[in-house]
Design an enzyme around this catalytic site. Structure first.
Site, short mmCIF file in Angstrom:
data_model
loop_
_atom_site.label_atom_id
_atom_site.label_comp_id
_atom_site.label_asym_id
_atom_site.label_seq_id
_atom_site.Cartn_x
_atom_site.Cartn_y
_atom_site.Cartn_z
N HIS A 128 -9.03 3.39 -2.21
CA HIS A 128 -7.60 3.13 -2.01
C HIS A 128 -7.07 2.31 -3.19
O HIS A 128 -7.04 1.09 -3.14
CB HIS A 128 -7.44 2.37 -0.69
CG HIS A 128 -6.05 1.96 -0.33
ND1 HIS A 128 -4.91 2.51 -0.87
CD2 HIS A 128 -5.61 1.02 0.58
CE1 HIS A 128 -3.85 1.94 -0.34
NE2 HIS A 128 -4.25 1.04 0.53
N CYS B 188 0.80 -1.23 0.00
CA CYS B 188 0.00 0.00 0.00
C CYS B 188 0.84 1.28 0.00
O CYS B 188 0.32 2.35 -0.31
CB CYS B 188 -0.94 0.02 1.21
SG CYS B 188 -2.14 -1.31 1.20
N CYS C 19 0.22 2.81 6.25
CA CYS C 19 0.52 1.48 6.76
C CYS C 19 0.71 0.54 5.57
O CYS C 19 0.18 0.79 4.48
CB CYS C 19 -0.58 0.98 7.68
SG CYS C 19 -2.20 0.79 6.88
#
Length: 411
Positions: A367, A92, A397
């Site tokens: 996202h 991510c 994160c």
């Protein structure tokens, strides 16, 4: 060390990441990034021939997102053949890591002009398409560090922090409300550009389409826990469930409260983003007006089971490198992978919540894994300029217990 200046940042709108339901699902991910590169060059009047490299974050590097998408997107954008591209995967955090690597090339003096960014078409290349299952299916690693799905890790964080379902939902509602207000007021328009069908030239999408401005606390409260069934799934060598595997590292908790839902977790979307970075010499020689500079960067990692706790310490590391404290940061972008992540980071760093994700985040906007970090940097920069503020910290994160952070300072 030399400065790396941010000349500009652009992004596509985020499209719903379900095949046939989102406005970007019929557009190849190479084309999403190619259009982003073309827009970046158009806005900055950049000669693409000057670009030393294009560094791109992509998480699911398989199928249409395999074969070094970065290089293929450069070719699809009709940039000069001598401009190369490299794809990277820090899960991510990939998009922000790509920007950081681009900045490092400039700051080291090895390069003059580099593009960093990311892309993810989650409708065409769904999450986990690479089949690696997080640990590459290595039984020896699995015995040392038995990883679990991120949703279970997020629920474990919420359990350990004592967050209630109401707190998580309230944060999610705030994200929706702030994102809706930002969209109404045109706060995203500086970075955005309309994506076009590469065959017809027709506009496919010109604003983020995942938002749910009609969201209420009552509606959020009615959603079931998204990861309870997964937590009860036998996955260990002796039939241990995923919850039990996670709790081996954290036995004092006794159990995991499954509080994250589809409403307080990040959304699945498609999108791309790019950031142009240049050296001081290139800026002066070409009469450019940079928007910001990279003040510091950091990575850090913690326990791979609980997985999502690293943003706070990663931010501290970036702040130490910049000679700053949390209170010195005007605006924070903490990726909303799950509501517990920014809530925990806010608590650990004692941040004023009114400085965090002021235009909403991934819970409302979505996202697009490899692109998100680069998108957040552009969002932070736009808002610094709109408010007349100076500094922002962007952090995410990352699977496997990692974190990435960048401090930017507006010129």
């Amino acid at each position: 060390m030399a400065d790396a200046y941010i000349i500009d940042a652009v992004r596509t709108p985020r499209g719903r990441g379900k095949k046939g339901k989102g406005s970007l699902t019929e557009i190849h991910p190479q084309e999403l990034l190619a259009q982003t590169l073309q827009e970046l060059a158009r806005r900055t009047e950049l000669d693409p021939a000057d670009v030393d490299d294009v560094v791109v974050g992509i998480v699911s590097q398989v199928g249409e997102q395999g074969s070094n998408l970065a290089r293929n997107a450069v070719l699809a954008a009709d940039w000069p053949l001598h401009v190369g591209g490299v794809s990277l995967n820090r899960y991510c955090g990939s998009g922000l890591q790509a920007v950081n690597f681009a900045a490092m090339g400039v700051m080291s003096g090895a390069q003059e002009v580099v593009v960093g960014g990311g892309v993810e078409s989650m409708s065409r290349v769904p999450m986990n398409s690479d089949g690696g299952e997080g640990d590459g299916k290595n039984p020896h690693l699995r015995r040392k560090h038995p990883q679990v799905p991120q949703g279970i890790s997020a629920d474990l964080i919420a359990t350990m922090e004592g967050f209630t379902r109401e707190q998580l939902d309230a944060f999610a509602l705030r994200s929706q409300q702030r994102a809706a207000q930002a969209q109404r007021e045109g706060r995203f328009t500086r970075s955005l550009f309309p994506v076009r069908d590469p065959d017809t030239g027709a506009v496919a999408l010109q604003e983020d389409e995942f938002l749910r401005p009609e969201t209420t606390m009552e509606a959020l409260a009615g959603l079931p826990g998204a990861f309870e069934a997964a937590g009860a799934t036998p996955a260990g060598p002796d039939g241990e469930t995923l919850d039990e595997i996670a709790l081996v590292r954290f036995p004092r908790e006794g159990g995991i409260r499954h509080l994250h839902t589809a409403g307080n977790s990040s959304g699945i979307v498609d999108g791309a983003a790019a950031v142009l970075l240049a050296s001081d010499a290139y800026v002066r020689e070409h009469g450019l007006r940079p928007r910001a500079r990279i003040r510091s960067m950091a990575t850090f990692a913690e326990d791979p089971v609980i997985m999502l706790t690293a943003p706070a310490e990663t931010a501290r590391k970036a702040l130490r490198k910049a000679g700053m404290q949390p209170g010195d940061i005007d605006l924070w972008e903490i990726n909303e992978a799950f509501a517990a992540v920014p809530l925990q980071t806010i608590r650990r760093l004692e941040i004023d919540p009114e400085r965090v994700n002021v235009n909403g985040g991934a819970i409302a906007l979505g996202h697009p894994l490899g692109a998100t970090g680069a998108m957040l940097l552009g969002t932070a920069l736009d808002e610094l300029e709109r408010r007349g503020l100076a500094t922002a910290l962007i952090t995410l994160c990352i699977a496997g217990g990692q974190g990435v952070a960048t401090v930017i300072e507006r010129i």
